[in-house]
Structures are given as C-alpha cells and as structure tokens.
Write an enzyme that holds these catalytic residues in place. Structure first.
Site, PDB file in Angstrom:
ATOM      1  N   SER A   1       0.815  -1.211   0.000  1.00 19.27           N
ATOM      2  CA  SER A   1       0.000   0.000   0.000  1.00 19.27           C
ATOM      3  C   SER A   1       0.858   1.274   0.000  1.00 19.27           C
ATOM      4  O   SER A   1       1.558   1.559  -0.966  1.00 19.27           O
ATOM      5  CB  SER A   1      -0.955  -0.040   1.196  1.00 19.27           C
ATOM      6  OG  SER A   1      -1.882   1.007   1.156  1.00 19.27           O
TER       7      SER A   1
ATOM      8  N   ASP B   1      10.380   5.626  -9.765  1.00 22.94           N
ATOM      9  CA  ASP B   1       9.952   6.214 -11.039  1.00 22.94           C
ATOM     10  C   ASP B   1      10.550   7.587 -11.286  1.00 22.94           C
ATOM     11  O   ASP B   1      10.711   8.005 -12.441  1.00 22.94           O
ATOM     12  CB  ASP B   1       8.425   6.300 -11.085  1.00 22.94           C
ATOM     13  CG  ASP B   1       7.786   4.966 -11.460  1.00 22.94           C
ATOM     14  OD1 ASP B   1       8.522   3.974 -11.598  1.00 22.94           O
ATOM     15  OD2 ASP B   1       6.552   4.909 -11.619  1.00 22.94           O
TER      16      ASP B   1
ATOM     17  N   LYS C   1      -0.642  -4.183  -3.197  1.00 20.14           N
ATOM     18  CA  LYS C   1      -1.935  -3.703  -2.719  1.00 20.14           C
ATOM     19  C   LYS C   1      -2.129  -2.283  -3.240  1.00 20.14           C
ATOM     20  O   LYS C   1      -1.632  -1.314  -2.659  1.00 20.14           O
ATOM     21  CB  LYS C   1      -1.972  -3.751  -1.187  1.00 20.14           C
ATOM     22  CG  LYS C   1      -3.385  -3.711  -0.580  1.00 20.14           C
ATOM     23  CD  LYS C   1      -3.951  -2.315  -0.519  1.00 20.14           C
ATOM     24  CE  LYS C   1      -5.268  -2.264   0.206  1.00 20.14           C
ATOM     25  NZ  LYS C   1      -5.891  -0.913   0.190  1.00 20.14           N
TER      26      LYS C   1
END
Length: 535
Positions: A288, A299, A313
């Site tokens: 999560s 990224d 998740k």
C-alpha cells in the site's frame, strides 16, 4: 391453525405481487429485490431471525464478490481499525486479517510483545490459550477480545508458519503497544543513516523528518530507508514523506476509478534532502503506502529499491460510515505509480482465498529465492521519468536489486527458543538484574553499541533457561543460530535499556536486504549506474 392460514394467504398475495413487479424491469431494481428478500426472510422464515444480522451477512457476501479489500466492519470493529494508526491499547501487538477462517498476521508492531517472541508477518494463529481461532470464521471483534487483555497478562499462541504442519508455540506477555512509525533511526557509519518505518500513520512524516534531522546533525550524507514488513497506512503520509526527497512538480502517485475522476498527487516545493543518495529496502510484505513511496522514488529516479517484489496492494478504499457506527470500506479506484504502473496485483473477483495464498505461491514458485522466477511481461514495460530506465508493472514494485530470502540462522532450536519466550524472558531478567550497572557503564545507546559485548557466560545462561523451558538442546542447530542469537540478545537489551532503543542496529548485519542496500549506497559508481545517472 388460524395463524398458519393467514401466513399462507399473505404469501399467496406477496408472490403474485413479486411476479408482477418482476415483469416491470424498469421499476424493479436490484435494490428493491434486496429489500424484498430481507422482508420475506424477516416475516416468513420458519424461526425468529435477527434482521441486523441478516443484513450484515448480506453486505459481507456482496462485498466478497467484488475484490479482496472491500470490507464491512461492525461498530466495534470500526473503532478497532483506527487504533493501529491513531491510538494506544494493551495487547499482543499485531495487525491481522481473517484469511477465510484463519487469523493471518499482516504485521507485528515494532517493539511489541509479538515481535519480541518472534511472531512474523504471514504467520497464522490457530489458537489462543484454550480458544480455537482457526476454522470457526470468528468476527474480528471476537478475535480482538481474545488477543487483547490487561498489561502483564500472558497468552499462549499456537501458530502455523508457511505450510509446515508442525505448530509453533509462543507465550506472549501483553503490554502497552508502542505506535511509533519510526522504530529505528541510527548512524550505520560516519556517513550512512538508517531509518526504519513500520507504518504510514498521521505522524509518520513528522517522525521521519525529526529522525533525519538528528542523523544529519551526526553527519548523515546518505540514507537507507527500511520499509520491510510495512503494511502501509495513509496515502497522505506517504506523499508527505516523499516530499522530503523529491523535487517540486515531481509526481508521487495518481488514482483512477470508474466513478472517480483521476487524482494526481504532485509536490509543490523542493524537498530538504534532494542531494543525498537514498536506498529503500522492501520485501513481499511491504504494501500500500509503502509501495506508493518506493514506486515514487523509483519512477522519479531518486533512489534505488532493494529487496523483493512488494505485496501489490494498490486498491483505494473509501470509507462509507453508517449511522450505527458500522462502516463499508469500498474500493473506488486504483493506485498508479508516476510512470503509469498499476500497483495492484491480479485478483479474480470472488476468489479471496486464492488471493490470500499469493505469498505462499511466490514461495512455492521460487520467486522469493531467485529473481529469474519473477515473470516479466513485455507489454507491462514502463519507463522512469528522468533517466528512462525500464521498470515493470504487473503488481507490486519490483526492486532494482533483488535479494533472496536467507534462512541460514532460523533453526528449529532457535524457533523454539523464541516461541516459548525463553530468549525474551532471559533478556528481561538480565536487564532487570543489571539495570543500574548497565546504565552507569552505558549512559547512551551509541556507547552501548560500541562497548557492550554479549559474553559466553550470558549465552550459557540463555541455553540453560531454554532447557528449563522444556526445549531439548541441539548442538548443531545452536552453533548455526548462535551468531544471530548473540545479535538478538544485544538488540533486545538495547531496546529494553534505552527509550526507543534500536534493535536492528544489532541484527541488520544478518539481514541480506540491509547488506545489499548498504553495499549499493557505498558504491557510488554502481549506485549511479543502476539509477541511470550519467554524471
């Protein structure tokens, strides 16, 4: 007899009416059908029924057809759900889910009673004292009442680990559960700081900021952030924590759903720690908000991610409270990393049992042991935003450096030593007996870690305590586990002796993920090459 005749007459009237309504498709909605079903059961079932219970079971059944994370909680369970992130209570210190009919440990509270005796994420609690928990489909409220209790009281847990049919026994002493997000923060060497974050709660960004500031004063020039076993928490906390390490305008995450407009979470100002190398440690239980943070760092080419593929998740649950205090947490959107990767792993609607077995399937497939066992799908290739490195979607965050599981030191003798509480009991007794002398010799934790050594006499006493607890001594297994146990003893003493004392400072040298992170951050050429930096 008269009542029976009236009931039959009523049913005779109701059924044609239902048929008539069914014929008017535009007027007979699923909502009307559900209400009619509840009324039919309440009025005509052979025995008395509890309408609240019937409706609750209907809601639970409906949500099970959707996804693994949409859920219903009664008023008591709703209150309990917020405590790990906001409150304080006395208990055994775990977060859990009911996996079909089994109590499945999601996470242990750092420094809490369960972690101290060796309970791990993924363990399944079969019984507590004389109460069987497995196979009964108990509500969360019943489980919480069984596991929680007065501070100082003991509970005997029988635990299944993995697919091993032999149960492990743990004796846990309930205690006030520390709810700090930052469980560990220390200088590994003169340049390298280490911060372990156990959850993303309201105060997490502040705690991380304070910890980083203290380490910076000690000379921190590079940072390892440990998110292993971090089950997540608040989205806002993950975004605020990322804000300290990313540039103004950098995206952190975005959400998208069928009936919710896409929401993009971008940063407004430059972070305070833009120029220091960062490595993020993750494993298969990092979920999560942990995946949001590590995905944003990866990224944006801001830091390396080291460890194993994270949990996956990536579904957004929106709370819908009812007036009676109960609540539905309904999945309304999905999380996507800045490059466009969906964090959520695959699931089949209505097959939550299969979903819960994903970690075990990773173990059986060899994924936890070898990077070659991870299936990389060409159609799910993405590019990082600055250096255009290739990253993969498909669920979870794949690390830049894969690190396999290492169970070298985890012998049955060591597990019994933990499970029966021998190790923790010995340390507690040692510190209580020698506390004044220890405090005099080691006024601060830095001096303790520099000068204190676990002696052979201490280990001999520990083995004797373990034998007294009905664990048969095994010489070969003891020699294999001895170096790790020695580190654990030192870490437990530190945790007991100092307020928020560091445990990982003693044991991290045995953690292969930490060792890989430390090696990477201290090899600038490799670090920059893996990040795609050309300078």
């Amino acid at each position: 007899m008269k009542k029976l005749i009236l009931t039959i007459m009523a049913a005779a009237v109701l059924l044609p009416l239902a048929n008539k309504i069914c014929g008017q498709q535009m007027q007979f909605s699923p909502n009307n059908k559900l209400r009619m079903a509840e009324q039919i059961i309440e009025n005509y079932y052979v025995e008395d029924v509890n309408a609240d219970s019937v409706v609750q079971e209907a809601i639970v059944a409906m949500l099970k057809t959707l996804d693994p994370h949409s859920s219903y909680s009664n008023p008591e369970e709703t209150t309990e759900l917020t405590q790990p992130l906001e409150g304080k209570f006395s208990g055994i210190g775990i977060q859990f889910n009911m996996s079909t009919d089994t109590v499945y440990v999601i996470q242990t509270t750092g420094g809490g009673p369960s972690e101290k005796v060796g309970i791990q994420p993924g363990d399944k609690i079969i019984s507590a004292n004389d109460t069987i928990l497995a196979g009964r489909k108990l509500p969360n409220s019943k489980i919480l009442k069984t596991l929680r209790g007065e501070k100082g009281s003991k509970v005997r847990l029988m635990v299944m680990r993995g697919n091993n049919p032999e149960l492990l026994e743990f004796v846990v002493t309930r205690d006030d559960i520390p709810l700090y997000s930052v469980n560990e923060a220390y200088m590994v060497d003169d340049n390298t700081g280490y911060i372990a974050v156990s959850r993303f709660a309201e105060e997490t960004p502040t705690e991380v900021r304070q910890a980083a500031a203290k380490l910076a004063k000690k000379g921190m020039k590079q940072l390892i952030i440990d998110l292993q076993d971090n089950g997540g928490g608040y989205l806002g906390a993950a975004c605020q924590m990322a804000a300290d390490f990313l540039h103004a305008g950098d995206p952190v995450v975005y959400t998208a759903g069928r009936n919710s407009a896409p929401q993009h979470f971008n940063l407004d100002v430059d972070g305070k720690y833009l120029d220091i190398p960062v490595v993020v440690m993750v494993n298969q239980f990092s979920a999560s908000a942990s995946e949001i943070f590590s995905g944003a760092m990866q990224d944006n080419d801001r830091g390396l991610v080291v460890g194993r593929r994270t949990f996956g998740k990536g579904l957004v649950q929106r709370p819908f409270p009812f007036p009676d205090g109960s609540m539905i947490r309904l999945t309304t959107a999905r999380y996507y990393t800045p490059s466009g990767r969906c964090i959520q792993k695959h699931y089949a609607k209505g097959h939550s049992e299969e979903y819960e077995l994903d970690i075990l399937n990773r173990l059986n497939s060899g994924e936890l042991w070898s990077a070659d066992s991870i299936k990389l799908i060409d159609s799910l290739q993405y590019r990082t935003l600055r250096n255009h490195r290739t990253v993969y979607g498909g669920g979870g965050i794949l690390p830049d450096i894969f690190v396999p599981v290492d169970t070298t030191y985890f012998t049955p003798y060591y597990r019994a030593m933990l499970g029966k509480g021998s190790l923790n009991s010995y340390v507690l007794n040692y510190v209580d007996t020698n506390r004044k002398q220890l405090q005099k010799l080691y006024p601060d934790e830095d001096r303790f870690y520099r000068d204190f050594n676990v002696t052979d006499r201490m280990l001999t006493d520990l083995v004797a305590r373990t034998t007294a607890d009905s664990t048969e001594f095994n010489s070969e297994q003891w020699e294999r586990s001895k170096p790790y146990v020695t580190a654990i003893v030192k870490g437990l003493i530190s945790r007991d002796l100092f307020e928020r004392g560091s445990f990982s400072r003693a044991t991290n040298m045995f953690d292969p993920v930490f060792k890989a992170a430390y090696e990477a951050i201290n090899d600038p050429k490799r670090y920059n090459r893996l990040l795609g930096n050309t300078k």
